[in-house]
Design a protein around this motif. Structure first.
Motif, PDB file in Angstrom:
ATOM      1  N   LEU A  59      67.313 -36.839  19.113  1.00  0.00           N
ATOM      2  CA  LEU A  59      67.664 -35.739  19.992  1.00  0.00           C
ATOM      3  C   LEU A  59      68.435 -34.677  19.218  1.00  0.00           C
ATOM      4  CD1 LEU A  59      67.560 -35.077  23.104  1.00  0.00           C
ATOM      5  CD2 LEU A  59      69.842 -36.089  23.234  1.00  0.00           C
ATOM      6  N   GLU A 112      63.081 -28.669  23.875  1.00  0.00           N
ATOM      7  CA  GLU A 112      62.224 -29.810  23.551  1.00  0.00           C
ATOM      8  C   GLU A 112      62.009 -30.715  24.757  1.00  0.00           C
ATOM      9  OE1 GLU A 112      62.206 -30.782  18.997  1.00  0.00           O
ATOM     10  OE2 GLU A 112      64.030 -31.577  19.902  1.00  0.00           O
ATOM     11  N   ILE A 114      61.791 -33.898  24.684  1.00  0.00           N
ATOM     12  CA  ILE A 114      62.597 -35.116  24.618  1.00  0.00           C
ATOM     13  C   ILE A 114      63.951 -34.892  25.290  1.00  0.00           C
ATOM     14  CG2 ILE A 114      63.627 -34.638  22.331  1.00  0.00           C
ATOM     15  CD1 ILE A 114      63.267 -37.677  21.772  1.00  0.00           C
ATOM     16  N   TYR A 117      63.249 -34.992  28.999  1.00  0.00           N
ATOM     17  CA  TYR A 117      63.032 -36.382  29.411  1.00  0.00           C
ATOM     18  C   TYR A 117      64.371 -37.095  29.630  1.00  0.00           C
ATOM     19  CZ  TYR A 117      61.877 -41.347  29.028  1.00  0.00           C
ATOM     20  OH  TYR A 117      61.782 -42.682  29.251  1.00  0.00           O
ATOM     21  N   GLN A 118      65.324 -36.894  28.723  1.00  0.00           N
ATOM     22  CA  GLN A 118      66.641 -37.507  28.887  1.00  0.00           C
ATOM     23  C   GLN A 118      67.324 -36.994  30.146  1.00  0.00           C
ATOM     24  OE1 GLN A 118      68.071 -39.993  27.041  1.00  0.00           O
ATOM     25  NE2 GLN A 118      66.143 -40.125  25.909  1.00  0.00           N
ATOM     26  N   GLN A 345      57.512 -37.486  18.975  1.00  0.00           N
ATOM     27  CA  GLN A 345      56.869 -38.424  19.880  1.00  0.00           C
ATOM     28  C   GLN A 345      57.911 -39.451  20.330  1.00  0.00           C
ATOM     29  OE1 GLN A 345      53.717 -39.937  17.425  1.00  0.00           O
ATOM     30  NE2 GLN A 345      52.378 -38.193  17.795  1.00  0.00           N
ATOM     31  N   PHE A 346      57.815 -39.865  21.584  1.00  0.00           N
ATOM     32  CA  PHE A 346      58.790 -40.830  22.088  1.00  0.00           C
ATOM     33  C   PHE A 346      58.185 -41.622  23.233  1.00  0.00           C
ATOM     34  CE2 PHE A 346      59.263 -36.784  24.222  1.00  0.00           C
ATOM     35  CZ  PHE A 346      59.407 -37.091  25.563  1.00  0.00           C
ATOM     36  N   ARG A 348      58.001 -43.247  26.901  1.00  0.00           N
ATOM     37  CA  ARG A 348      58.442 -42.940  28.261  1.00  0.00           C
ATOM     38  C   ARG A 348      58.488 -44.241  29.055  1.00  0.00           C
ATOM     39  NH1 ARG A 348      55.958 -37.910  26.859  1.00  0.00           N
ATOM     40  NH2 ARG A 348      57.064 -36.145  27.810  1.00  0.00           N
ATOM     41  N   LYS A 375      52.107 -41.158  24.841  1.00  0.00           N
ATOM     42  CA  LYS A 375      52.924 -40.294  23.988  1.00  0.00           C
ATOM     43  C   LYS A 375      52.290 -38.912  23.854  1.00  0.00           C
ATOM     44  CE  LYS A 375      50.468 -42.202  20.015  1.00  0.00           C
ATOM     45  NZ  LYS A 375      50.427 -43.270  19.057  1.00  0.00           N
ATOM     46  N   THR A 378      53.174 -32.715  24.140  1.00  0.00           N
ATOM     47  CA  THR A 378      54.531 -32.262  24.393  1.00  0.00           C
ATOM     48  C   THR A 378      54.554 -30.748  24.471  1.00  0.00           C
ATOM     49  OG1 THR A 378      54.973 -32.197  22.025  1.00  0.00           O
ATOM     50  CG2 THR A 378      55.544 -34.206  23.181  1.00  0.00           C
TER      51      THR A 378
END
Length: 413
Positions: A59, A112, A114, A117-118, A345-346, A348, A375, A378
């Motif tokens: 992050l 971003e 990510i 998503y957080q 890439q992360f 989920r 993934k 994005t």
């Protein structure tokens, strides 16, 4: 001090020495519920641990996040990043929760996926804990976007028109079969949305909720009536019986202060007023008043100032009042710092199905068992601003967001 000398020479202390090395274990609970163990130098500051946690998650937009810990006075305290951790946490291993501290008023401006998503994970946790109350329809709408993000398009053959495939998801504090059926019904309408798009929809709807990003503190007004004071990006809110009865926007506030267990807000005079006014509130104790004051200082600095105020150094004469200042970057500085890297890439796992204790291995490298669907696609660089959605069309893209959707699909192809 004499007491310390007595303790050091006492037989009891010699018989049970406390062995402390140079490092200590910090155990952090992430927003998806998984744990990460990090070895730290005992003299590390809060910013050192937060940096390691964010490195673990991959992050970069870190200034919205923080670490909370529990002590004997309060179950939830924000760790001060510019001070040594050992000053606040004594028991080992050091235990923390990674959380969103500053909720962005416009999540579309986050750079971003990510990071978004957080933020989705934090809002999901707020909903499940009851911190972020919703109507039945909103629970279902938000839940349908979480399902679309993790599972992709609704598959009538696999699901056979049954909501059983949603059993592992949690959408509300008191979940019902009726709610799951409504989520399934709405999930069908999201066909073609990528995870990034579904999460953007989720955040665009969540940010409209009355309690989005509000940090609540119990207090009493001047007449001794129980109220709640809420701190958020726009200012200070006052609630009575779960209804907002007043709002002090940051531009209207001239000064915030505390003395003993009292908290004071000095308000700028209105258009037809000659003098500023000061409103006082009573909190449970001095510690609670100071905690609320700190939260206000940090939120005001983060959302209203271009850069933090410089910290004042201790001089020859003692300085009256606290030297506490917000030490990170402001919202303005965070937004203008562009991120130049390929979209990470992360994994989920909004349902919590794939939770495991994690090591310090970076999550940027996808596991072999995850296919492209888990993934995919994005949105690394959304536009600076996306217009508000029509209130009567929750969940549908405005023309500006439709262009984002086209860009995302172009990247995917």
């Amino acid at each position: 001090m004499p007491e310390e000398k007595t303790d050091e020479t006492s037989p009891a202390k010699k018989a049970t020495p406390i062995a402390k090395g140079k490092t200590v274990l910090a155990r952090v609970t992430l927003l998806d519920g998984s744990l990460v163990d990090i070895n730290l130098d005992r003299k590390s500051k809060g910013e050192d641990l937060l940096e390691k946690v964010c490195d673990h998650i991959n992050l970069l937009e870190r200034d919205y996040f923080g670490l909370t810990y529990e002590d004997r006075h309060d179950p939830r305290n924000w760790l001060e990043l510019d001070k040594r951790i050992g000053k606040f946490v004594k028991n080992e291993p050091w235990k923390f929760n990674f959380e969103v501290k500053f909720y962005p008023p416009d999540p579309a401006q986050l750079q971003e996926d990510i990071t978004r998503y957080q933020l989705c994970l934090q809002i999901r946790n707020d909903i499940l804990s009851g911190k972020l109350p919703c109507s039945f329809v909103t629970y279902a709408l938000l839940g349908s976007y979480l399902v679309q993000s993790e599972l992709g398009d609704y598959d009538p053959e696999d699901n056979k028109n049954s909501s059983d495939y949603l059993k592992e998801f949690r959408f509300a504090p008191n979940q019902s079969v009726e709610l799951e059926e409504k989520v399934m019904e709405l999930h069908r309408t999201h066909k073609g949305q990528t995870p990034a798009e579904a999460e953007l929809h989720y955040l665009e709807n969540a940010k409209k909720l009355a309690m989005y990003g509000v940090d609540l503190h119990q207090a009493k007004d001047s007449e001794g009536v129980d109220i709640m004071l809420g701190v958020c990006s726009s200012g200070l809110l006052v609630y009575r019986d779960k209804l907002r009865i007043n709002r002090f926007a940051w531009p209207k506030i001239l000064k915030i202060s505390y003395k003993r267990h009292n908290f004071y807000v000095k308000i700028r005079p209105g258009e037809f007023e000659q003098y500023e006014s000061t409103i006082g509130f009573k909190l449970a104790n001095h510690r609670a008043a100071k905690k609320l004051w700190k939260v206000c200082v940090e939120h005001h600095t983060f959302f209203r100032l271009a850069s933090p105020e410089p910290a004042t150094k201790a001089g020859l004469f003692p300085r009256l009042g606290s030297r506490f200042r917000y030490s990170g970057r402001t919202h303005f500085e965070t937004k203008k710092t562009s991120i130049e890297r390929p979209a990470p890439q992360f994994e989920r796992s909004l349902s919590g199905r794939r939770l495991t204790s994690r090591s310090m291995d970076a999550l940027g490298v996808p596991r072999a068992e995850y296919n492209d669907a888990s993934k995919r696609h994005t949105m690394s660089h959304p536009p600076d601003h996306i217009p508000e959605m029509d209130n009567d069309k929750l969940g549908k893209l405005s023309p500006a967001k439709s262009k984002i959707k086209e860009k995302v699909k172009d990247k995917a192809s």
